[in-house]
Structure formats: structure tokens, C-alpha cells
Write a protein that holds these residues in place. Sequence first.
Motif, PDB file in Angstrom:
ATOM      1  N   ILE A 177       1.660  18.731 -17.573  1.00 60.63           N
ATOM      2  CA  ILE A 177       0.429  19.102 -18.209  1.00 60.63           C
ATOM      3  C   ILE A 177       0.413  20.533 -18.746  1.00 60.63           C
ATOM      4  CG2 ILE A 177      -0.255  20.079 -16.004  1.00 60.63           C
ATOM      5  CD1 ILE A 177      -2.531  18.006 -18.221  1.00 60.63           C
ATOM      6  N   SER A 178       1.232  21.392 -18.261  1.00 56.51           N
ATOM      7  CA  SER A 178       1.252  22.547 -18.944  1.00 56.51           C
ATOM      8  C   SER A 178       1.670  22.788 -20.507  1.00 56.51           C
ATOM      9  CB  SER A 178       2.124  23.688 -18.101  1.00 56.51           C
ATOM     10  OG  SER A 178       2.103  24.989 -18.542  1.00 56.51           O
ATOM     11  N   PRO A 179       3.000  21.812 -20.537  1.00 55.30           N
ATOM     12  CA  PRO A 179       3.556  21.915 -22.082  1.00 55.30           C
ATOM     13  C   PRO A 179       2.239  21.025 -22.747  1.00 55.30           C
ATOM     14  CG  PRO A 179       5.223  21.335 -20.345  1.00 55.30           C
ATOM     15  CD  PRO A 179       4.113  21.380 -19.769  1.00 55.30           C
ATOM     16  N   LEU A 180       1.809  20.004 -22.256  1.00 61.22           N
ATOM     17  CA  LEU A 180       0.859  19.251 -23.262  1.00 61.22           C
ATOM     18  C   LEU A 180      -0.583  20.296 -23.702  1.00 61.22           C
ATOM     19  CD1 LEU A 180       0.852  15.872 -21.542  1.00 61.22           C
ATOM     20  CD2 LEU A 180       1.686  16.348 -23.647  1.00 61.22           C
ATOM     21  N   MET A 181      -0.675  20.922 -22.671  1.00 64.88           N
ATOM     22  CA  MET A 181      -1.920  22.046 -22.813  1.00 64.88           C
ATOM     23  C   MET A 181      -1.598  22.987 -23.746  1.00 64.88           C
ATOM     24  SD  MET A 181      -4.441  21.000 -21.001  1.00 64.88           S
ATOM     25  CE  MET A 181      -5.562  22.607 -21.396  1.00 64.88           C
ATOM     26  N   ASN A 182      -0.340  23.531 -23.850  1.00 63.86           N
ATOM     27  CA  ASN A 182       0.388  24.567 -24.776  1.00 63.86           C
ATOM     28  C   ASN A 182      -0.044  23.857 -26.278  1.00 63.86           C
ATOM     29  OD1 ASN A 182       0.369  26.654 -23.138  1.00 63.86           O
ATOM     30  ND2 ASN A 182       2.600  25.950 -22.326  1.00 63.86           N
ATOM     31  N   ASP A 183       0.615  22.611 -26.375  1.00 63.73           N
ATOM     32  CA  ASP A 183       0.762  21.933 -27.424  1.00 63.73           C
ATOM     33  C   ASP A 183      -0.760  21.628 -28.151  1.00 63.73           C
ATOM     34  OD1 ASP A 183       3.447  21.783 -27.566  1.00 63.73           O
ATOM     35  OD2 ASP A 183       3.584  19.739 -26.739  1.00 63.73           O
ATOM     36  N   THR A 184      -1.745  21.063 -27.244  1.00 58.47           N
ATOM     37  CA  THR A 184      -2.749  21.068 -27.589  1.00 58.47           C
ATOM     38  C   THR A 184      -3.508  22.231 -28.102  1.00 58.47           C
ATOM     39  OG1 THR A 184      -3.102  19.237 -26.060  1.00 58.47           O
ATOM     40  CG2 THR A 184      -5.033  20.123 -26.944  1.00 58.47           C
ATOM     41  N   ARG A 185      -3.487  23.381 -27.717  1.00 58.98           N
ATOM     42  CA  ARG A 185      -3.944  24.644 -27.890  1.00 58.98           C
ATOM     43  C   ARG A 185      -3.362  25.130 -29.334  1.00 58.98           C
ATOM     44  NH1 ARG A 185      -2.684  26.224 -22.657  1.00 58.98           N
ATOM     45  NH2 ARG A 185      -4.547  26.340 -21.390  1.00 58.98           N
ATOM     46  N   ARG A 186      -1.970  24.894 -29.802  1.00 61.64           N
ATOM     47  CA  ARG A 186      -1.530  24.961 -30.885  1.00 61.64           C
ATOM     48  C   ARG A 186      -2.038  24.086 -32.235  1.00 61.64           C
ATOM     49  NH1 ARG A 186       3.405  25.567 -28.192  1.00 61.64           N
ATOM     50  NH2 ARG A 186       4.100  23.341 -28.715  1.00 61.64           N
ATOM     51  N   ILE A 240       0.814  -1.028   0.012  1.00 61.30           N
ATOM     52  CA  ILE A 240      -0.052  -0.035  -0.229  1.00 61.30           C
ATOM     53  C   ILE A 240       0.994   1.244   0.065  1.00 61.30           C
ATOM     54  CG2 ILE A 240      -1.851   1.317   1.356  1.00 61.30           C
ATOM     55  CD1 ILE A 240      -2.860  -1.316   0.105  1.00 61.30           C
ATOM     56  N   ILE A 241       1.892   1.285   0.837  1.00 57.81           N
ATOM     57  CA  ILE A 241       2.734   2.273   0.871  1.00 57.81           C
ATOM     58  C   ILE A 241       3.406   2.535  -0.648  1.00 57.81           C
ATOM     59  CG2 ILE A 241       4.827   3.149   1.877  1.00 57.81           C
ATOM     60  CD1 ILE A 241       4.188   1.860   4.401  1.00 57.81           C
ATOM     61  N   SER A 242       3.981   1.442  -1.380  1.00 57.43           N
ATOM     62  CA  SER A 242       4.483   1.843  -2.418  1.00 57.43           C
ATOM     63  C   SER A 242       3.677   2.123  -3.422  1.00 57.43           C
ATOM     64  CB  SER A 242       4.995   0.176  -3.110  1.00 57.43           C
ATOM     65  OG  SER A 242       5.653   0.407  -4.409  1.00 57.43           O
ATOM     66  N   ILE A 243       2.402   1.671  -3.278  1.00 56.10           N
ATOM     67  CA  ILE A 243       1.115   2.019  -4.379  1.00 56.10           C
ATOM     68  C   ILE A 243       0.780   3.679  -4.190  1.00 56.10           C
ATOM     69  CG2 ILE A 243      -1.251   2.011  -5.101  1.00 56.10           C
ATOM     70  CD1 ILE A 243      -1.033  -0.862  -4.486  1.00 56.10           C
ATOM     71  N   LEU A 244       0.879   3.958  -2.955  1.00 54.26           N
ATOM     72  CA  LEU A 244       0.775   5.603  -2.615  1.00 54.26           C
ATOM     73  C   LEU A 244       1.987   6.335  -3.071  1.00 54.26           C
ATOM     74  CD1 LEU A 244      -0.743   5.295   0.874  1.00 54.26           C
ATOM     75  CD2 LEU A 244      -1.940   5.665  -1.287  1.00 54.26           C
ATOM     76  N   HIS A 245       3.128   5.635  -3.074  1.00 53.23           N
ATOM     77  CA  HIS A 245       4.235   6.611  -3.502  1.00 53.23           C
ATOM     78  C   HIS A 245       4.194   6.605  -5.043  1.00 53.23           C
ATOM     79  CE1 HIS A 245       8.457   7.876  -3.495  1.00 53.23           C
ATOM     80  NE2 HIS A 245       8.802   7.152  -4.344  1.00 53.23           N
ATOM     81  N   ASN A 246       3.608   5.460  -5.825  1.00 54.06           N
ATOM     82  CA  ASN A 246       3.856   5.668  -7.236  1.00 54.06           C
ATOM     83  C   ASN A 246       2.675   6.591  -7.462  1.00 54.06           C
ATOM     84  OD1 ASN A 246       5.768   3.675  -7.498  1.00 54.06           O
ATOM     85  ND2 ASN A 246       4.505   1.962  -7.367  1.00 54.06           N
ATOM     86  N   VAL A 247       1.803   6.412  -6.925  1.00 50.01           N
ATOM     87  CA  VAL A 247       0.697   7.514  -7.292  1.00 50.01           C
ATOM     88  C   VAL A 247       1.125   9.079  -6.949  1.00 50.01           C
ATOM     89  CG1 VAL A 247      -1.616   8.315  -6.578  1.00 50.01           C
ATOM     90  CG2 VAL A 247      -1.395   6.033  -6.740  1.00 50.01           C
ATOM     91  N   GLU A 248       1.692   9.018  -6.014  1.00 54.79           N
ATOM     92  CA  GLU A 248       2.196  10.649  -5.761  1.00 54.79           C
ATOM     93  C   GLU A 248       3.138  10.783  -6.860  1.00 54.79           C
ATOM     94  OE1 GLU A 248       4.368  12.960  -2.358  1.00 54.79           O
ATOM     95  OE2 GLU A 248       4.205  11.026  -1.968  1.00 54.79           O
ATOM     96  N   GLN A 249       4.145   9.941  -7.238  1.00 57.41           N
ATOM     97  CA  GLN A 249       5.165  10.325  -8.428  1.00 57.41           C
ATOM     98  C   GLN A 249       4.410  10.749  -9.679  1.00 57.41           C
ATOM     99  OE1 GLN A 249       7.772   7.052  -8.306  1.00 57.41           O
ATOM    100  NE2 GLN A 249       9.132   7.798  -6.818  1.00 57.41           N
ATOM    101  N   SER A 250       3.345   9.708 -10.026  1.00 58.41           N
ATOM    102  CA  SER A 250       2.608   9.861 -11.199  1.00 58.41           C
ATOM    103  C   SER A 250       1.885  11.312 -11.183  1.00 58.41           C
ATOM    104  CB  SER A 250       1.685   8.941 -11.483  1.00 58.41           C
ATOM    105  OG  SER A 250       2.182   7.648 -11.262  1.00 58.41           O
ATOM    106  N   SER A 251       1.412  11.625 -10.124  1.00 58.41           N
ATOM    107  CA  SER A 251       0.863  12.884  -9.775  1.00 58.41           C
ATOM    108  C   SER A 251       1.752  14.366 -10.258  1.00 58.41           C
ATOM    109  CB  SER A 251       0.140  13.156  -8.475  1.00 58.41           C
ATOM    110  OG  SER A 251      -0.561  14.154  -8.438  1.00 58.41           O
ATOM    111  N   ASN A 252       3.076  13.971  -9.467  1.00 52.11           N
ATOM    112  CA  ASN A 252       3.941  15.012  -9.638  1.00 52.11           C
ATOM    113  C   ASN A 252       4.414  15.142 -11.163  1.00 52.11           C
ATOM    114  OD1 ASN A 252       4.111  15.506  -7.054  1.00 52.11           O
ATOM    115  ND2 ASN A 252       5.710  13.860  -6.693  1.00 52.11           N
ATOM    116  N   VAL A 253       4.585  13.960 -11.993  1.00 51.00           N
ATOM    117  CA  VAL A 253       4.706  13.838 -13.364  1.00 51.00           C
ATOM    118  C   VAL A 253       3.868  14.647 -14.218  1.00 51.00           C
ATOM    119  CG1 VAL A 253       5.357  12.502 -15.372  1.00 51.00           C
ATOM    120  CG2 VAL A 253       6.483  11.848 -13.177  1.00 51.00           C
TER     121      VAL A 253
END
Length: 292
Positions: free
Chosen positions: A244-253, A226-239
Motif C-alpha cells: 500500500i505504501s508504494p502504491l500511495m507514493n505512485d498515486t501521489r506522483r 473456514i480456516i483456509s479462508i481466514l488464512h487467505n484473508v490474513e495473507q491478502s491483508s499482509n500483501v
Amino acid sequence: MSSQRTIEVRVGILIMLSLTMLAGFIVIMGGVNFEPQFTVNVDFDNPGGLKTGAPVKLAGVKIGRITSIEFRTQNAVQTKDGEPLIRVVAQIENRYEKSIYSNSLWFVTTQGMLGELFLAVDPGTPDQPPLKDGATVRGVSPPRLDLLLSESYEILHQAYLGVSRNQQMIWETFNGLHKTLKGTGDFFEKNSGKLDKIVDNLDQLSTQAKETMTAVRERYVDSPQIISILHNVEQSSNVINNNISPLMNDTRRVLGDVSKLTQALASEEQVARYRQITSDLSSASAEAKRLG
């Protein structure tokens, strides 16, 4: 003749001595005081058994006496605005005048439990002016023991009447209470073994529940997975937050380019060209069908 005269002189001297002793006795017992005095009027709602001639004491020392006790109204009824009904006139020796202040307290008390009643004075504080001759102060009335006894008797009498009038009901109430307590005692005595088992079972259930909660915590809260899953979720959220900001800019272009392409393809010239091509294709198809 000389002997008779001597006897008369001796009798006269004896009479004078007797009168002198009688006058001294009257002065002493009557509380006659030749010291200069000033008057203080003390008003009470009820001075109790205080009587004329009673002493006035300051810190246990006699400083004067009461000369009169009188009603403040002729009809002996309560005065207006709740003012005290009785006025006690006290004569105080002048040498104590500067020791009694305007915020002094005057109250009736006794010398011991069964001693005589007297008027006691609490002198007050020196930051206040001394009392003047003829001053009027409010006295603290003594507790009404007779009124207390009367009210206590009335309460006891009402309690007696209540008990005597409801004797049957009280008996039935106590009888029912006795039966209830006896039945409860018999029930616990007959089922003592079962009650012990119930208590043991509850103890076991409490222990098992505690062990279950400990196991659940170890499996689903403190588990390394459970601790590992929570850690991975936290890393994924940070990534995702970082990209998300560059992806949103590319999507807008991309959406902007698509919008421009759509506008170019949907212009009137392109639409007319599309219609001409469609018309030519229709004519060619019709000619091919005719030749075939």
C-alpha cells in the motif's frame, strides 16, 4: 474454805477461756485482719448483689475485703457525664500492692453457680505502674439478670397480646397456607406423568441443543474451509499492508503530474490560443458555407 477458792479459780479460768474463744470466733468470722492494708475505690454503675464484708480475690486467693458500699451522690441519682453511681471501698493487704497495676480490671462474680458474690481482680500488666493507696478505678458491672428477665417477660407478653388479638387472622393465614400446600400436592400428584414427560423432553432438548452447537462449531468454526479462508484473508491483508505504501507514493506522483499538466493547459496563453483556433475554425466554417 480452800475448796471454795479452788472452785472460784476454776470458774474464772473457764470464763476466761470462753471469752478468749468468743473473741477468736469473732475475729475469724468477722474477717478481722491485722495485716497492713491499702484502700482502693471501685466505681460501679450497678454492683449487683455485692455486700459489705464480701471478699476481694486475686486469682482465687483472698487478698482483702469490702469495707463499705456507698452512693456517690446524696440523692442517689446518676452523676453528671455518665459517671458511675456506686462506689465500693476495698481494703487490700499491702503485700499484694506491687501485684496490682493501674490497668487492672475489677468485676463482680460468684464462687460457682450459686456461691457467694465477691470482688475479683485481674491484676493487669507489669508495664503499668502499681495502684497506690486511695486509687480510684472503674469496675465492670455484672450482667443484670433481673433486667434481662423483665425484658424477656415484656417481649413474651407483647407476643401473647399480638397472638390473642390477631387469632382469627393467624388462623385464616395458616388455613390458606394449608390449602395452598394441599392444592400444590394434589396438582403434582395428578400430573406426575405429565411432569415426568416434560422433564424428559427438556432433557432431550438439552441434548439436542448440545449436539447442534457441536455441529455448528465443527461446520462454521473448526471447519478446514473456514480456516483456509481466514488464512487467505490474513495473507491478502499482509500483501496489501506491504504494497500500500508504494502504491500511495505512485498515486501521489501521478496526481502531481496531472496537476502540472492541468496548470500548463489552463494558462492564459493556452486559453488565448484555444480561442484563436476556435475563431479560425468558425471563420473557415462560415467561408465554406458561403462558397457552397
